[in-house]
Design a protein around this motif. Structure first.
Motif, PDB file in Angstrom:
ATOM      1  N   VAL A  68       0.838  -1.206   0.000  1.00 44.65           N
ATOM      2  CA  VAL A  68       0.000   0.000   0.000  1.00 44.65           C
ATOM      3  C   VAL A  68       0.873   1.257   0.000  1.00 44.65           C
ATOM      4  O   VAL A  68       0.566   2.245  -0.679  1.00 44.65           O
ATOM      5  CB  VAL A  68      -0.968  -0.005   1.207  1.00 44.65           C
ATOM      6  CG1 VAL A  68      -1.686   1.324   1.337  1.00 44.65           C
ATOM      7  CG2 VAL A  68      -1.991  -1.128   1.062  1.00 44.65           C
ATOM      8  N   ILE A  69       1.981   1.229   0.747  1.00 48.30           N
ATOM      9  CA  ILE A  69       2.921   2.356   0.743  1.00 48.30           C
ATOM     10  C   ILE A  69       3.523   2.522  -0.653  1.00 48.30           C
ATOM     11  O   ILE A  69       3.662   3.641  -1.159  1.00 48.30           O
ATOM     12  CB  ILE A  69       4.027   2.148   1.799  1.00 48.30           C
ATOM     13  CG1 ILE A  69       3.423   2.231   3.207  1.00 48.30           C
ATOM     14  CG2 ILE A  69       5.138   3.191   1.646  1.00 48.30           C
ATOM     15  CD1 ILE A  69       4.397   1.862   4.319  1.00 48.30           C
ATOM     16  N   ALA A  70       3.862   1.405  -1.291  1.00 46.80           N
ATOM     17  CA  ALA A  70       4.410   1.456  -2.657  1.00 46.80           C
ATOM     18  C   ALA A  70       3.423   2.086  -3.619  1.00 46.80           C
ATOM     19  O   ALA A  70       3.794   2.906  -4.471  1.00 46.80           O
ATOM     20  CB  ALA A  70       4.781   0.042  -3.120  1.00 46.80           C
ATOM     21  N   MET A  71       2.146   1.741  -3.513  1.00 48.41           N
ATOM     22  CA  MET A  71       1.113   2.329  -4.362  1.00 48.41           C
ATOM     23  C   MET A  71       1.017   3.837  -4.135  1.00 48.41           C
ATOM     24  O   MET A  71       0.879   4.620  -5.077  1.00 48.41           O
ATOM     25  CB  MET A  71      -0.240   1.674  -4.085  1.00 48.41           C
ATOM     26  CG  MET A  71      -0.337   0.236  -4.548  1.00 48.41           C
ATOM     27  SD  MET A  71      -1.862  -0.575  -3.997  1.00 48.41           S
ATOM     28  CE  MET A  71      -3.080   0.382  -4.915  1.00 48.41           C
ATOM     29  N   SER A 108       6.201  16.012   1.973  1.00 52.55           N
ATOM     30  CA  SER A 108       5.604  16.375   3.258  1.00 52.55           C
ATOM     31  C   SER A 108       4.690  15.232   3.668  1.00 52.55           C
ATOM     32  O   SER A 108       4.002  14.651   2.826  1.00 52.55           O
ATOM     33  CB  SER A 108       4.806  17.667   3.134  1.00 52.55           C
ATOM     34  OG  SER A 108       5.630  18.726   2.704  1.00 52.55           O
ATOM     35  N   ILE A 109       4.663  14.905   4.959  1.00 52.61           N
ATOM     36  CA  ILE A 109       3.879  13.764   5.430  1.00 52.61           C
ATOM     37  C   ILE A 109       2.955  14.193   6.561  1.00 52.61           C
ATOM     38  O   ILE A 109       3.405  14.787   7.545  1.00 52.61           O
ATOM     39  CB  ILE A 109       4.787  12.616   5.911  1.00 52.61           C
ATOM     40  CG1 ILE A 109       5.694  12.136   4.770  1.00 52.61           C
ATOM     41  CG2 ILE A 109       3.962  11.451   6.448  1.00 52.61           C
ATOM     42  CD1 ILE A 109       6.710  11.091   5.187  1.00 52.61           C
ATOM     43  N   LEU A 110       1.659  13.911   6.384  1.00 51.44           N
ATOM     44  CA  LEU A 110       0.691  14.078   7.468  1.00 51.44           C
ATOM     45  C   LEU A 110       0.510  12.701   8.099  1.00 51.44           C
ATOM     46  O   LEU A 110      -0.095  11.812   7.494  1.00 51.44           O
ATOM     47  CB  LEU A 110      -0.635  14.616   6.922  1.00 51.44           C
ATOM     48  CG  LEU A 110      -1.779  14.767   7.941  1.00 51.44           C
ATOM     49  CD1 LEU A 110      -1.391  15.729   9.058  1.00 51.44           C
ATOM     50  CD2 LEU A 110      -3.062  15.234   7.256  1.00 51.44           C
ATOM     51  N   ASN A 148      10.809   3.385  10.132  1.00 52.96           N
ATOM     52  CA  ASN A 148      12.114   3.675   9.535  1.00 52.96           C
ATOM     53  C   ASN A 148      12.002   3.858   8.030  1.00 52.96           C
ATOM     54  O   ASN A 148      12.674   4.715   7.437  1.00 52.96           O
ATOM     55  CB  ASN A 148      13.105   2.556   9.860  1.00 52.96           C
ATOM     56  CG  ASN A 148      13.536   2.546  11.317  1.00 52.96           C
ATOM     57  OD1 ASN A 148      13.526   3.596  11.968  1.00 52.96           O
ATOM     58  ND2 ASN A 148      13.891   1.392  11.841  1.00 52.96           N
ATOM     59  N   LEU A 149      11.140   3.056   7.414  1.00 50.83           N
ATOM     60  CA  LEU A 149      10.922   3.167   5.976  1.00 50.83           C
ATOM     61  C   LEU A 149      10.323   4.523   5.617  1.00 50.83           C
ATOM     62  O   LEU A 149      10.766   5.178   4.665  1.00 50.83           O
ATOM     63  CB  LEU A 149       9.996   2.040   5.515  1.00 50.83           C
ATOM     64  CG  LEU A 149       9.556   2.070   4.047  1.00 50.83           C
ATOM     65  CD1 LEU A 149      10.757   1.931   3.117  1.00 50.83           C
ATOM     66  CD2 LEU A 149       8.550   0.961   3.774  1.00 50.83           C
ATOM     67  N   ILE A 150       9.335   4.979   6.382  1.00 46.31           N
ATOM     68  CA  ILE A 150       8.701   6.273   6.116  1.00 46.31           C
ATOM     69  C   ILE A 150       9.720   7.408   6.265  1.00 46.31           C
ATOM     70  O   ILE A 150       9.760   8.332   5.449  1.00 46.31           O
ATOM     71  CB  ILE A 150       7.492   6.482   7.051  1.00 46.31           C
ATOM     72  CG1 ILE A 150       6.353   5.526   6.641  1.00 46.31           C
ATOM     73  CG2 ILE A 150       7.000   7.926   7.007  1.00 46.31           C
ATOM     74  CD1 ILE A 150       5.179   5.528   7.584  1.00 46.31           C
ATOM     75  N   LYS A 151      10.560   7.330   7.296  1.00 43.72           N
ATOM     76  CA  LYS A 151      11.595   8.361   7.482  1.00 43.72           C
ATOM     77  C   LYS A 151      12.575   8.377   6.319  1.00 43.72           C
ATOM     78  O   LYS A 151      12.964   9.438   5.827  1.00 43.72           O
ATOM     79  CB  LYS A 151      12.347   8.121   8.808  1.00 43.72           C
ATOM     80  CG  LYS A 151      11.569   8.530  10.036  1.00 43.72           C
ATOM     81  CD  LYS A 151      12.450   8.646  11.261  1.00 43.72           C
ATOM     82  CE  LYS A 151      12.908   7.298  11.751  1.00 43.72           C
ATOM     83  NZ  LYS A 151      13.641   7.382  13.045  1.00 43.72           N
ATOM     84  N   GLN A 152      12.959   7.202   5.865  1.00 48.53           N
ATOM     85  CA  GLN A 152      13.911   7.111   4.759  1.00 48.53           C
ATOM     86  C   GLN A 152      13.303   7.623   3.458  1.00 48.53           C
ATOM     87  O   GLN A 152      13.952   8.340   2.687  1.00 48.53           O
ATOM     88  CB  GLN A 152      14.364   5.660   4.592  1.00 48.53           C
ATOM     89  CG  GLN A 152      15.532   5.466   3.639  1.00 48.53           C
ATOM     90  CD  GLN A 152      16.787   6.188   4.083  1.00 48.53           C
ATOM     91  OE1 GLN A 152      17.105   6.216   5.269  1.00 48.53           O
ATOM     92  NE2 GLN A 152      17.495   6.805   3.146  1.00 48.53           N
ATOM     93  N   PRO A 188      -0.616   3.935   9.739  1.00 48.71           N
ATOM     94  CA  PRO A 188      -0.120   2.836   8.905  1.00 48.71           C
ATOM     95  C   PRO A 188       0.472   1.666   9.676  1.00 48.71           C
ATOM     96  O   PRO A 188       0.747   0.620   9.084  1.00 48.71           O
ATOM     97  CB  PRO A 188       0.952   3.508   8.045  1.00 48.71           C
ATOM     98  CG  PRO A 188       1.439   4.647   8.873  1.00 48.71           C
ATOM     99  CD  PRO A 188       0.233   5.131   9.624  1.00 48.71           C
ATOM    100  N   THR A 189       0.684   1.823  10.986  1.00 56.17           N
ATOM    101  CA  THR A 189       1.273   0.725  11.759  1.00 56.17           C
ATOM    102  C   THR A 189       0.257   0.044  12.667  1.00 56.17           C
ATOM    103  O   THR A 189       0.625  -0.779  13.505  1.00 56.17           O
ATOM    104  CB  THR A 189       2.452   1.239  12.612  1.00 56.17           C
ATOM    105  OG1 THR A 189       1.995   2.306  13.463  1.00 56.17           O
ATOM    106  CG2 THR A 189       3.573   1.749  11.735  1.00 56.17           C
ATOM    107  N   THR A 190      -1.043   0.379  12.505  1.00 57.94           N
ATOM    108  CA  THR A 190      -2.083  -0.270  13.306  1.00 57.94           C
ATOM    109  C   THR A 190      -2.122  -1.770  13.002  1.00 57.94           C
ATOM    110  O   THR A 190      -2.007  -2.182  11.856  1.00 57.94           O
ATOM    111  CB  THR A 190      -3.450   0.360  13.004  1.00 57.94           C
ATOM    112  OG1 THR A 190      -3.399   1.750  13.317  1.00 57.94           O
ATOM    113  CG2 THR A 190      -4.555  -0.277  13.840  1.00 57.94           C
ATOM    114  N   ASN A 191      -2.289  -2.575  14.043  1.00 54.30           N
ATOM    115  CA  ASN A 191      -2.400  -4.039  13.934  1.00 54.30           C
ATOM    116  C   ASN A 191      -1.106  -4.731  13.495  1.00 54.30           C
ATOM    117  O   ASN A 191      -1.133  -5.906  13.121  1.00 54.30           O
ATOM    118  CB  ASN A 191      -3.536  -4.441  12.975  1.00 54.30           C
ATOM    119  CG  ASN A 191      -4.883  -3.924  13.432  1.00 54.30           C
ATOM    120  OD1 ASN A 191      -5.135  -3.810  14.628  1.00 54.30           O
ATOM    121  ND2 ASN A 191      -5.747  -3.605  12.487  1.00 54.30           N
TER     122      ASN A 191
END
Length: 395
Positions: free
Chosen positions: A238-241, A281-283, A269-273, A255-258
């Motif tokens: 889903v992040i790739a999409m 910009s990330i909400l 770490n992936l989101i930071k990278q 995005p890290t629920t469950n």
């Protein structure tokens, strides 16, 4: 609008018209995001975080309606009023300029299509011309290679020099599609031609994107279906999409629920990278203050459909101003200390309290808090709060 801001939400109101009554989901929400930052949006479940993010994309589901306010978004050098955009413009913006990582990845992955098809759909919607041009160039190089094998390298070089690589039906299809991908003739040709090189270029990009989100063996995963993916793998897809078109603004709705703790750490770490590599910009929407401390540059605290405090991440942990933000930090479990919970319950959004919506749970509530909603103002430099304790009436 400040030149440093990429998103501004002004006095946004959203209502849901249900059989039980009118749900006042968002009540004059104000929010700003700066270019290249990660803004954390925190609050209890049901406070309006997800509705805020869906409003930015104009994806509020019925019976919800956006009934007031403005949303301004900057894409390149253009400033757009999202609430005034037509459906065609919105479709171009979604996925390309603004993308969203949804809360439940399996709910947003189509079970009858494999991973490659679902990522390719995003690519073909926004980057089709790019792949058509790449296919034409690949076709040209292939023809030259075949010519060199058949007639020698000198003959191939001479043909390339004068630009007389013979055309084929397939390359003509690419050229017509590149000129106008949505034309009737273009759609007809796309349906009945093999498009070998075009599909090959799209497949290579899908594999590259999967590799960028650290999916092992991306060629194999591209052929897999959602039910074959683990929770962490589905979230990475889903992040790739969402990142397929390098969006300017990425909305990550919990995005890290469950996910278990180790996979959660990998996703963070992936989101930071990715933010570092793409400068997006990330909400980031969450109810986990630990994640906020680790990931975010600034924080907006939400309660019962209102943004009640917004400042940088250091100030919110060092000196929160709003009583709700203070209570939220005090409720974090600490070893050796008694657990402190926030007294009372979140009010019903069908019949919310008048004035400040936190007044029935607040230890500092005054008479004015019961009657008048506090304005959202700058209490100190870059520290915004909606509380009568810091307004003119408190002096």
């Amino acid at each position: 609008m400040s030149q440093n801001n990429i998103l501004e939400v002004e006095n946004l109101n959203v209502r849901f018209y249900t059989y039980a009554g009118v749900v006042e989901a968002l009540d004059s929400v104000n929010l700003t995001m700066r270019k290249g930052e990660i803004l954390g949006l925190v609050g209890e479940t049901g406070c309006g975080k997800s509705v805020t993010s869906l409003s930015v994309m104009r994806l509020v589901p019925p019976p919800g309606k956006i009934e007031g306010g403005n949303i301004y978004f900057v894409a390149g050098s253009n400033r757009h009023s999202v609430l005034k955009m037509d459906d065609g413009s919105l479709r171009k913006m979604r996925g390309k300029d603004i993308s969203m990582i949804f809360q439940e990845p399996r709910a947003y992955l189509n079970p009858v299509y494999n991973v490659e098809d679902q990522i390719a759909e995003v690519l073909l919607e926004h980057r089709k011309e790019e792949f058509l041009k790449a296919a034409i160039e690949t076709h040209r190089k292939k023809r030259l290679e075949n010519l060199a094998k058949a007639k020698g390298a000198k003959a191939a070089a001479d043909v390339e020099k004068i630009g007389k690589v013979s055309s084929t039906f397939e390359v003509n299809t690419y050229k017509k599609l590149a000129r106008n991908p949505r034309s009737l003739a273009g759609r007809f040709l796309a349906k009945f031609s093999r498009q070998r090189y075009f599909k090959s270029e799209v497949r290579k990009e899908v594999v590259r994107i999967l590799k960028s989100v650290e999916i092992p063996d991306p060629e194999r995963v591209a052929r897999m279906y959602p039910h074959e993916l683990s929770g962490g793998m589905a979230q990475r897809v889903v992040i790739a999409m969402a990142l397929a078109c390098n969006p300017t603004l990425l909305i990550a709705d919990e995005p890290t629920t469950n996910l278990d703790v180790t996979v959660q750490a990998q996703i963070l770490n992936l989101i930071k990278q990715l933010k570092k590599n793409l400068n997006s910009s990330i909400l980031y929407i969450t109810h986990d203050l630990g994640v906020v401390a680790q990931l975010c540059d600034r924080v907006a605290v939400m309660y019962a459909g209102n943004i009640i405090e917004m400042t940088d991440v250091f100030k919110i942990f060092d000196k929160p101003l709003h009583p709700y933000a203070q209570a939220l930090l005090e409720s974090i479990p600490r070893p050796g200390q008694a657990f402190k919970s926030i007294r009372g319950l979140v009010p019903s959004m069908i019949n919310p309290p008048k004035g400040c919506r936190f007044n029935d749970r607040c230890s500092y509530a005054m008479e004015i808090c019961l009657k008048i909603k506090p304005p959202f103002f700058e209490a100190s430099k870059d520290h915004y709060v909606a509380c009568h304790l810091y307004g003119e009436e408190s002096k």
